[in-house]
Design a protein around this motif. Structure first.
Motif, PDB file in Angstrom:
ATOM      1  N   GLY A   1       0.796  -1.218   0.000  1.00 25.69           N
ATOM      2  CA  GLY A   1       0.000   0.000   0.000  1.00 25.69           C
ATOM      3  C   GLY A   1       0.829   1.269   0.000  1.00 25.69           C
ATOM      4  O   GLY A   1       0.368   2.318  -0.452  1.00 25.69           O
ATOM      5  N   LEU A   2       2.056   1.168   0.511  1.00 26.92           N
ATOM      6  CA  LEU A   2       2.964   2.317   0.508  1.00 26.92           C
ATOM      7  C   LEU A   2       4.097   2.155  -0.502  1.00 26.92           C
ATOM      8  O   LEU A   2       5.027   2.963  -0.508  1.00 26.92           O
ATOM      9  CB  LEU A   2       3.559   2.530   1.908  1.00 26.92           C
ATOM     10  CG  LEU A   2       2.661   3.245   2.922  1.00 26.92           C
ATOM     11  CD1 LEU A   2       3.364   3.333   4.277  1.00 26.92           C
ATOM     12  CD2 LEU A   2       2.287   4.631   2.438  1.00 26.92           C
ATOM     13  N   SER A   3       4.007   1.111  -1.317  1.00 24.95           N
ATOM     14  CA  SER A   3       5.090   0.801  -2.276  1.00 24.95           C
ATOM     15  C   SER A   3       6.426   0.803  -1.550  1.00 24.95           C
ATOM     16  O   SER A   3       7.414   1.362  -2.021  1.00 24.95           O
ATOM     17  CB  SER A   3       5.095   1.833  -3.419  1.00 24.95           C
ATOM     18  OG  SER A   3       3.864   1.851  -4.096  1.00 24.95           O
ATOM     19  N   GLY A   4       6.433   0.175  -0.378  1.00 27.21           N
ATOM     20  CA  GLY A   4       7.611   0.234   0.495  1.00 27.21           C
ATOM     21  C   GLY A   4       8.619  -0.857   0.237  1.00 27.21           C
ATOM     22  O   GLY A   4       8.375  -1.824  -0.495  1.00 27.21           O
ATOM     23  N   HIS A   5       9.781  -0.690   0.844  1.00 24.77           N
ATOM     24  CA  HIS A   5      10.859  -1.675   0.780  1.00 24.77           C
ATOM     25  C   HIS A   5      11.352  -1.904   2.201  1.00 24.77           C
ATOM     26  O   HIS A   5      11.705  -0.972   2.907  1.00 24.77           O
ATOM     27  CB  HIS A   5      12.005  -1.172  -0.092  1.00 24.77           C
ATOM     28  CG  HIS A   5      11.602  -0.858  -1.506  1.00 24.77           C
ATOM     29  ND1 HIS A   5      11.455  -1.833  -2.471  1.00 24.77           N
ATOM     30  CD2 HIS A   5      11.271   0.312  -2.103  1.00 24.77           C
ATOM     31  CE1 HIS A   5      11.068  -1.265  -3.602  1.00 24.77           C
ATOM     32  NE2 HIS A   5      10.952   0.033  -3.405  1.00 24.77           N
ATOM     33  N   GLY A   6      11.369  -3.156   2.612  1.00 24.76           N
ATOM     34  CA  GLY A   6      11.788  -3.493   3.962  1.00 24.76           C
ATOM     35  C   GLY A   6      11.125  -4.780   4.397  1.00 24.76           C
ATOM     36  O   GLY A   6      10.210  -5.290   3.735  1.00 24.76           O
ATOM     37  N   PRO A   7      11.561  -5.334   5.516  1.00 26.86           N
ATOM     38  CA  PRO A   7      11.030  -6.617   5.967  1.00 26.86           C
ATOM     39  C   PRO A   7       9.588  -6.527   6.452  1.00 26.86           C
ATOM     40  O   PRO A   7       9.152  -5.489   6.957  1.00 26.86           O
ATOM     41  CB  PRO A   7      11.971  -6.987   7.124  1.00 26.86           C
ATOM     42  CG  PRO A   7      12.473  -5.680   7.639  1.00 26.86           C
ATOM     43  CD  PRO A   7      12.603  -4.802   6.421  1.00 26.86           C
ATOM     44  N   VAL A   8       8.857  -7.619   6.298  1.00 29.16           N
ATOM     45  CA  VAL A   8       7.526  -7.748   6.871  1.00 29.16           C
ATOM     46  C   VAL A   8       7.665  -8.520   8.179  1.00 29.16           C
ATOM     47  O   VAL A   8       8.080  -9.679   8.185  1.00 29.16           O
ATOM     48  CB  VAL A   8       6.563  -8.480   5.924  1.00 29.16           C
ATOM     49  CG1 VAL A   8       5.253  -8.795   6.633  1.00 29.16           C
ATOM     50  CG2 VAL A   8       6.303  -7.646   4.680  1.00 29.16           C
ATOM     51  N   ILE A   9       7.355  -7.855   9.283  1.00 24.45           N
ATOM     52  CA  ILE A   9       7.415  -8.487  10.602  1.00 24.45           C
ATOM     53  C   ILE A   9       6.130  -8.136  11.343  1.00 24.45           C
ATOM     54  O   ILE A   9       5.968  -6.992  11.790  1.00 24.45           O
ATOM     55  CB  ILE A   9       8.637  -8.010  11.428  1.00 24.45           C
ATOM     56  CG1 ILE A   9       9.942  -8.230  10.659  1.00 24.45           C
ATOM     57  CG2 ILE A   9       8.687  -8.741  12.775  1.00 24.45           C
ATOM     58  CD1 ILE A   9      11.183  -7.693  11.376  1.00 24.45           C
ATOM     59  N   PRO A  10       5.198  -9.069  11.473  1.00 23.80           N
ATOM     60  CA  PRO A  10       3.965  -8.775  12.212  1.00 23.80           C
ATOM     61  C   PRO A  10       4.269  -8.275  13.623  1.00 23.80           C
ATOM     62  O   PRO A  10       5.309  -8.608  14.216  1.00 23.80           O
ATOM     63  CB  PRO A  10       3.244 -10.123  12.225  1.00 23.80           C
ATOM     64  CG  PRO A  10       3.729 -10.802  10.982  1.00 23.80           C
ATOM     65  CD  PRO A  10       5.185 -10.410  10.862  1.00 23.80           C
ATOM     66  N   ALA A  11       3.344  -7.487  14.169  1.00 22.55           N
ATOM     67  CA  ALA A  11       3.597  -6.799  15.439  1.00 22.55           C
ATOM     68  C   ALA A  11       3.280  -7.651  16.658  1.00 22.55           C
ATOM     69  O   ALA A  11       3.368  -7.146  17.783  1.00 22.55           O
ATOM     70  CB  ALA A  11       2.778  -5.503  15.491  1.00 22.55           C
ATOM     71  N   PHE A  12       2.933  -8.926  16.470  1.00 18.07           N
ATOM     72  CA  PHE A  12       2.535  -9.723  17.629  1.00 18.07           C
ATOM     73  C   PHE A  12       3.729 -10.217  18.427  1.00 18.07           C
ATOM     74  O   PHE A  12       4.649 -10.840  17.892  1.00 18.07           O
ATOM     75  CB  PHE A  12       1.700 -10.929  17.211  1.00 18.07           C
ATOM     76  CG  PHE A  12       1.356 -11.821  18.368  1.00 18.07           C
ATOM     77  CD1 PHE A  12       0.458 -11.396  19.340  1.00 18.07           C
ATOM     78  CD2 PHE A  12       1.957 -13.055  18.517  1.00 18.07           C
ATOM     79  CE1 PHE A  12       0.149 -12.199  20.427  1.00 18.07           C
ATOM     80  CE2 PHE A  12       1.653 -13.871  19.598  1.00 18.07           C
ATOM     81  CZ  PHE A  12       0.750 -13.444  20.553  1.00 18.07           C
ATOM     82  N   LEU A  13       3.703  -9.935  19.716  1.00 18.56           N
ATOM     83  CA  LEU A  13       4.615 -10.510  20.690  1.00 18.56           C
ATOM     84  C   LEU A  13       3.752 -11.162  21.759  1.00 18.56           C
ATOM     85  O   LEU A  13       2.744 -10.592  22.186  1.00 18.56           O
ATOM     86  CB  LEU A  13       5.532  -9.462  21.328  1.00 18.56           C
ATOM     87  CG  LEU A  13       6.755  -9.015  20.511  1.00 18.56           C
ATOM     88  CD1 LEU A  13       6.354  -8.200  19.292  1.00 18.56           C
ATOM     89  CD2 LEU A  13       7.691  -8.184  21.386  1.00 18.56           C
ATOM     90  N   ALA A  14       4.126 -12.337  22.193  1.00 15.80           N
ATOM     91  CA  ALA A  14       3.285 -13.096  23.116  1.00 15.80           C
ATOM     92  C   ALA A  14       3.094 -12.348  24.437  1.00 15.80           C
ATOM     93  O   ALA A  14       4.016 -11.712  24.936  1.00 15.80           O
ATOM     94  CB  ALA A  14       3.908 -14.466  23.384  1.00 15.80           C
ATOM     95  N   PRO A  15       1.894 -12.422  25.005  1.00 16.00           N
ATOM     96  CA  PRO A  15       1.652 -11.762  26.291  1.00 16.00           C
ATOM     97  C   PRO A  15       2.396 -12.440  27.426  1.00 16.00           C
ATOM     98  O   PRO A  15       2.576 -13.664  27.424  1.00 16.00           O
ATOM     99  CB  PRO A  15       0.135 -11.893  26.475  1.00 16.00           C
ATOM    100  CG  PRO A  15      -0.242 -13.075  25.656  1.00 16.00           C
ATOM    101  CD  PRO A  15       0.686 -13.090  24.482  1.00 16.00           C
ATOM    102  N   ALA A  16       2.804 -11.646  28.392  1.00 14.39           N
ATOM    103  CA  ALA A  16       3.427 -12.189  29.595  1.00 14.39           C
ATOM    104  C   ALA A  16       2.339 -12.702  30.529  1.00 14.39           C
ATOM    105  O   ALA A  16       1.172 -12.322  30.425  1.00 14.39           O
ATOM    106  CB  ALA A  16       4.245 -11.104  30.291  1.00 14.39           C
ATOM    107  N   ALA A  17       2.722 -13.571  31.455  1.00 14.52           N
ATOM    108  CA  ALA A  17       1.754 -14.158  32.382  1.00 14.52           C
ATOM    109  C   ALA A  17       1.028 -13.082  33.188  1.00 14.52           C
ATOM    110  O   ALA A  17      -0.167 -13.222  33.499  1.00 14.52           O
ATOM    111  CB  ALA A  17       2.459 -15.137  33.320  1.00 14.52           C
ATOM    112  N   LEU A  18       1.718 -11.990  33.491  1.00 14.88           N
ATOM    113  CA  LEU A  18       1.107 -10.914  34.272  1.00 14.88           C
ATOM    114  C   LEU A  18      -0.043 -10.235  33.525  1.00 14.88           C
ATOM    115  O   LEU A  18      -0.885  -9.585  34.145  1.00 14.88           O
ATOM    116  CB  LEU A  18       2.159  -9.870  34.649  1.00 14.88           C
ATOM    117  CG  LEU A  18       3.192 -10.289  35.710  1.00 14.88           C
ATOM    118  CD1 LEU A  18       4.237  -9.197  35.883  1.00 14.88           C
ATOM    119  CD2 LEU A  18       2.499 -10.590  37.035  1.00 14.88           C
ATOM    120  N   GLU A  19      -0.073 -10.378  32.196  1.00 19.79           N
ATOM    121  CA  GLU A  19      -1.137  -9.759  31.397  1.00 19.79           C
ATOM    122  C   GLU A  19      -2.401 -10.606  31.330  1.00 19.79           C
ATOM    123  O   GLU A  19      -3.418 -10.154  30.791  1.00 19.79           O
ATOM    124  CB  GLU A  19      -0.641  -9.519  29.963  1.00 19.79           C
ATOM    125  CG  GLU A  19       0.495  -8.533  29.831  1.00 19.79           C
ATOM    126  CD  GLU A  19       0.858  -8.306  28.376  1.00 19.79           C
ATOM    127  OE1 GLU A  19      -0.006  -7.837  27.626  1.00 19.79           O
ATOM    128  OE2 GLU A  19       1.991  -8.632  27.989  1.00 19.79           O
TER     129      GLU A  19
END
Length: 343
Positions: free
Chosen positions: A135-153
């Motif tokens: 959509g932005l005609s971009g160049h760079g890696p695709v890395i989804p933003a998901f990081l696993a939740p910690a137990a405290l969450e």
């Protein structure tokens, strides 16, 4: 490979939203990897443990940038993002920017230009999905933003947990959905709360399901929240539809529930979708954006299609979608640190 000194810039909880939760978890991941990690919080709500952009002096801002080796910018505001990138490059820092969705870049031609300039000036642009990069005609890696939740969450307020268990004991499967705050996109409910309320006008849906919709912050959405609350009461669906606003984490509710619905009319790579898959939940998502494997798609802003897909399940959560993306980001920071030429 030597760990760099990392600076994260963006909005940290509270309010809670996909980007702010991502930043909170990313900082925890960096700390856990023995990576010195500082932050500049852009939230209008200050926190005692984080420097806030709006309370910093220009000199403190410059000093914070200089103290880092790698600056990772998650700012959504197009012109502020460009200003951060420009200052970090001027101070000879290695710069990473993440584009979380196409919503901010596409607000205007000037916003789109600012995003593209920021990406060109940065050493690396990270995109959360192929769709966002294209959509932005971009160049760079695709890395989804998901990081696993910690137990405290994973905790939940006793009252909400009790409501979920009561609905399940009565034979209903519990749906959860959420919004960082109630707002509109192209004059329509961004998070699809209105669609879910309409969906529960069906007796069959109320017989088989209950819904808990969590709004993290009412900032600017007080009137719409009140209107939706009245609509739920007037429709007589209150026993099976709970609309609440609390500044709490969503992971604990997802863990207790049976189904997650993402009814947005625009999106990036939604953290909550991947989080629901992480917990092995059934996930329904609008087709306004690309979704991970295991998500049942329904036509965006189409209540009838949502109701049909909800009542007639076909696709279950795919364990291949259970991936934490902290490692590629930490490896990216280390690789940039290795390329520095001025130290």
């Amino acid at each position: 490979m030597k760990n760099p000194r990392l600076l994260l810039i963006g909005t940290f909880p509270h309010p809670r939203g996909g980007i702010s939760v991502h930043l909170q978890r990313l900082k925890q991941a960096a700390d856990g990897a023995a990576m010195a990690c500082s932050a500049i919080d852009e939230s209008r709500l200050g926190k005692p443990d984080l420097p806030n952009l709006w309370a910093m002096s220009p000199l403190d801002y410059v000093r914070t940038l200089i103290a880092a080796d790698v600056v990772h910018i998650h700012t959504s505001h197009p012109f502020l993002r460009l200003a951060h990138v420009f200052m970090a490059r001027l101070l000879l820092r290695m710069v990473v920017v993440t584009v979380h969705s196409l919503t901010a870049p596409c607000r205007s031609a000037a916003a789109r230009l600012s995003y593209r300039l920021a990406s060109r000036l940065a050493h690396v642009s990270v995109f959360v999905s192929e769709q966002v990069r294209a959509g932005l005609s971009g160049h760079g890696p695709v890395i989804p933003a998901f990081l696993a939740p910690a137990a405290l969450e994973e905790g939940s307020p006793a009252g909400l947990a009790s409501w979920i268990r009561k609905q399940q004991a009565e034979g209903r499967r519990v749906i959860v959905s959420n919004a960082s705050r109630l707002t509109k996109h192209q004059a329509e409910d961004l998070y699809g709360l209105d669609m879910l309320i309409e969906c529960f006008s069906s007796p069959e849906v109320r017989e088989r399901f209950a819904c808990l919709f969590l709004v993290s912050s009412l900032d600017g959405g007080e009137e719409y929240f009140a209107a939706c609350s009245r609509r739920i009461a007037d429709a007589g669906i209150s026993p099976q539809f709970l609309l609440v606003s609390e500044p709490i984490g969503f992971a604990g509710l997802l863990k207790l529930a049976d189904v997650f619905i993402r009814a947005t009319n625009t999106d990036g790579d939604a953290l909550s979708v991947r989080e629901a898959l992480w917990y092995g939940k059934r996930v329904l998502g609008s087709d306004c954006a690309s979704r991970p494997a295991g998500v049942t798609l329904f036509r965006s802003r189409n209540v009838a299609d949502l109701r049909d897909k909800l009542l007639n399940p076909s696709v279950q959560a795919d364990v291949s979608s259970r991936q934490d993306f902290a490692r590629p980001l930490l490896e990216l920071y280390r690789s940039l640190n290795k390329t520095k030429l001025w130290r």
